[in-house]
Design a protein around this motif. Structure first.
Motif, short mmCIF file in Angstrom:
data_model
loop_
_atom_site.label_atom_id
_atom_site.label_comp_id
_atom_site.label_asym_id
_atom_site.label_seq_id
_atom_site.Cartn_x
_atom_site.Cartn_y
_atom_site.Cartn_z
N THR A 193 0.84 -1.20 0.00
CA THR A 193 0.00 0.00 0.00
C THR A 193 0.88 1.25 0.00
N PHE A 194 0.47 2.26 -0.77
CA PHE A 194 1.14 3.56 -0.73
C PHE A 194 0.40 4.44 0.26
N VAL A 195 1.10 4.88 1.29
CA VAL A 195 0.51 5.74 2.32
C VAL A 195 1.20 7.09 2.27
N TYR A 196 0.40 8.15 2.11
CA TYR A 196 0.94 9.51 2.17
C TYR A 196 0.42 10.19 3.41
N LEU A 197 1.33 10.69 4.25
CA LEU A 197 1.00 11.33 5.52
C LEU A 197 1.34 12.81 5.46
N ASP A 198 0.34 13.66 5.67
CA ASP A 198 0.54 15.10 5.65
C ASP A 198 -0.09 15.71 6.90
N PRO A 199 0.55 15.52 8.05
CA PRO A 199 -0.04 15.96 9.31
C PRO A 199 0.07 17.47 9.50
N PRO A 200 -0.63 18.02 10.49
CA PRO A 200 -0.33 19.40 10.90
C PRO A 200 1.15 19.49 11.24
N TYR A 201 1.80 20.51 10.72
CA TYR A 201 3.26 20.59 10.86
C TYR A 201 3.71 20.96 12.27
N HIS A 202 4.87 20.42 12.62
CA HIS A 202 5.51 20.82 13.86
C HIS A 202 5.91 22.29 13.75
N PRO A 203 5.65 23.13 14.77
CA PRO A 203 5.97 24.56 14.67
C PRO A 203 7.46 24.79 14.42
N LEU A 204 7.76 25.81 13.63
CA LEU A 204 9.15 26.14 13.32
C LEU A 204 9.87 26.76 14.50
N SER A 205 9.12 27.29 15.47
CA SER A 205 9.74 27.89 16.65
C SER A 205 8.81 27.72 17.84
N GLU A 206 9.33 27.97 19.02
CA GLU A 206 8.54 27.84 20.24
C GLU A 206 7.38 28.83 20.28
N THR A 207 7.54 29.96 19.60
CA THR A 207 6.51 31.00 19.65
C THR A 207 5.58 30.96 18.44
N ALA A 208 5.83 30.03 17.51
CA ALA A 208 4.98 29.95 16.32
C ALA A 208 3.56 29.58 16.72
N ARG A 209 2.59 30.23 16.10
CA ARG A 209 1.19 29.96 16.40
C ARG A 209 0.69 28.85 15.51
N PHE A 210 0.01 27.89 16.11
CA PHE A 210 -0.53 26.77 15.34
C PHE A 210 -1.99 27.03 15.02
N THR A 211 -2.34 26.84 13.79
CA THR A 211 -3.73 26.99 13.35
C THR A 211 -4.42 25.65 13.51
N SER A 212 -5.48 25.61 14.29
CA SER A 212 -6.14 24.35 14.59
C SER A 212 -7.32 24.12 13.65
N TYR A 213 -7.31 22.97 12.98
CA TYR A 213 -8.40 22.60 12.09
C TYR A 213 -9.51 21.88 12.86
N THR A 214 -9.15 21.32 14.01
CA THR A 214 -10.12 20.69 14.90
C THR A 214 -9.83 21.19 16.31
N ARG A 215 -10.75 20.95 17.20
CA ARG A 215 -10.57 21.49 18.56
C ARG A 215 -9.43 20.80 19.31
N GLU A 216 -9.03 19.60 18.85
CA GLU A 216 -8.00 18.86 19.57
C GLU A 216 -6.59 19.37 19.32
N GLY A 217 -6.31 19.94 18.16
CA GLY A 217 -4.96 20.36 17.84
C GLY A 217 -4.05 19.18 17.57
N PHE A 218 -2.74 19.44 17.50
CA PHE A 218 -1.77 18.39 17.17
C PHE A 218 -0.44 18.80 17.78
N ASP A 219 -0.01 18.11 18.84
CA ASP A 219 1.18 18.53 19.57
C ASP A 219 2.33 17.55 19.38
N GLU A 220 3.41 17.72 20.16
CA GLU A 220 4.59 16.87 20.02
C GLU A 220 4.28 15.41 20.32
#
Length: 287
Positions: A193-220
Motif C-alpha cells: 500500500t502507498f501511504v501519504y501522511l501530511d499531518p499538521p506541521y511541527h511549529p518552526l519555533s517555540e513562539t509559532a502559532r498553530f492553526t487548529s483545524y479541529t478542537r483537539e490540535g496536534f502537539d509533540e
C-alpha cells in the motif's frame, strides 16, 4: 473494517492529462498543490494498488494521483462530511450552494449556524461557502470547535465551481471516506500500500502559532505517535511518504529514513513578508 471497492479492470492509476484532472475543491492551509512538481520524482516507482491518506485535507496529492482504490481519512468532521456529500449527493449540493450571498451580514449568519443541526447537504454547503468566502481561505476553529475566521471581503469568490465539483465527485466515487484518527491507517494498509501522511506541521519555533483545524490540535506527543505509526507501516511492507516542517525535532524523529528537502511558499499568511519560500521535509521509507 470498511470494504474498499475497486473499479473493474486494471487497478493502476488513471491516465489523465494534467489539465483535465480535478483541482482540490477547498482551500486548505498547508495544501500541497504547489509542491506536486517537486513530489513527482519522490513518489514510489514500485507498483501499488491501494492508496491511503490519513490527513486528506485539501487532497492535492490524491487528486493528482487519482488512484483507482483509495482510503481517505481525516478527523475534521466538516471536511469528511463535505467529501461524502460531493461523492454521494452532488446534485443536491449544487442546488443548495446557489443560495449563498457574498455579504458580511450573510457570512456571519451562516457562520453562526450549528453544523450538527443541519442536514449533511446543508452542512457541506455551509462548509464550502465559509471556505471560499472566509479570510484567506482559512479553516480554523476555537476550543469549542466553532469556526471563527472573519469574512474575507472577496469581490467575486467562486462558490459554485460546478465543472470541477463534478470531476471531484467522479474521483471520489469509489474511495472510502473515513472520519477518524490517523492511526486508522493501520486498519486499512497492507503490504504494498502507498501511504501519504501530511499531518499538521511541527511549529518552526517555540513562539509559532498553530492553526487548529479541529478542537483537539496536534502537539509533540501526536508527532511521536505518528512516527510510531510510520514505523509500523514500514514493518508491514507499505510504501510510506510523509511531509513535515524542517525542524531538528522532526529530523530526529525520522533520522533512520530517507529525508528530502522541498521548497514551499506559504499560501495562507496575513503578512505579505511571510509568504516566501521555506524548506520542508519529505520523509520516505523507500529510495
Amino acid at each position: 473494517m470498511a470494504r474498499v471497492v475497486s473499479r473493474p479492470g486494471n487497478d493502476s492509476l488513471f491516465a489523465l492529462p494534467e489539465d483535465t484532472k480535478p483541482r482540490p475543491p477547498v482551500k486548505w492551509a498547508g495544501g500541497k498543490g504547489g509542491l506536486i512538481p517537486q513530489f513527482e520524482p519522490l513518489f514510489p516507482t514500485k507498483p501499488w494498488d491501494l492508496y491511503v491518506e490519513p490527513f486528506v485535507g485539501g487532497g492535492a496529492v490524491f487528486f493528482h494521483l487519482l488512484p483507482r482504490r483509495a482510503v481517505l481519512v481525516d478527523n475534521n468532521e466538516e471536511l469528511i462530511n463535505f467529501y461524502r456529500v460531493v461523492r454521494d449527493n452532488l446534485e443536491e449540493l449544487l442546488v443548495d450552494l446557489r443560495k449563498h450571498e457574498n455579504t458580511a451580514e450573510y457570512y456571519y449568519r451562516i457562520r453562526a449556524l450549528k453544523p450538527e443541526e443541519l442536514t449533511p447537504v446543508e452542512r457541506a454547503s455551509r462548509f464550502l461557502y465559509l471556505n471560499k468566502t472566509g479570510y484567506n481561505g482559512l479553516w480554523r476553529v476555537n476550543g469549542k470547535g466553532q469556526h471563527n475566521v472573519p469574512f474575507g471581503r472577496y469581490k467575486n469568490p467562486k462558490i459554485v465551481d460546478e465543472p470541477n465539483l463534478r470531476q471531484v465527485s467522479r474521483a471520489l466515487a469509489q474511495a472510502e471516506i473515513i472520519l477518524g484518527d490517523f492511526s486508522l491507517v493501520l486498519d486499512y494498509a497492507r503490504p504494498g500500500t502507498f501511504v501519504y501522511l501530511d499531518p499538521p506541521y511541527h511549529p518552526l519555533s517555540e513562539t509559532a502559532r498553530f492553526t487548529s483545524y479541529t478542537r483537539e490540535g496536534f502537539d509533540e506527543n501526536d508527532q511521536r505517535r505518528l512516527a510510531d505509526v510510520f514505523r509500523q507501516l514500514d514493518r508491514m511492507g507499505c510504501l510510506v511518504m510523509l511531509s513535515n516542517s524542517d525542524t531538528p525535532f522532526i529530523r530526529d524523529l525520522y533520522a533512520t529514513y530517507d529525508i528530502q528537502v522541498v521548497y514551499a511558499k506559504r499560501a495562507i499568511n496575513c503578512r505579505g513578508d511571510g509568504r516566501g519560500p521555506i524548506t520542508e521535509l519529505v520523509i520516505r521509507n523507500y529510495a
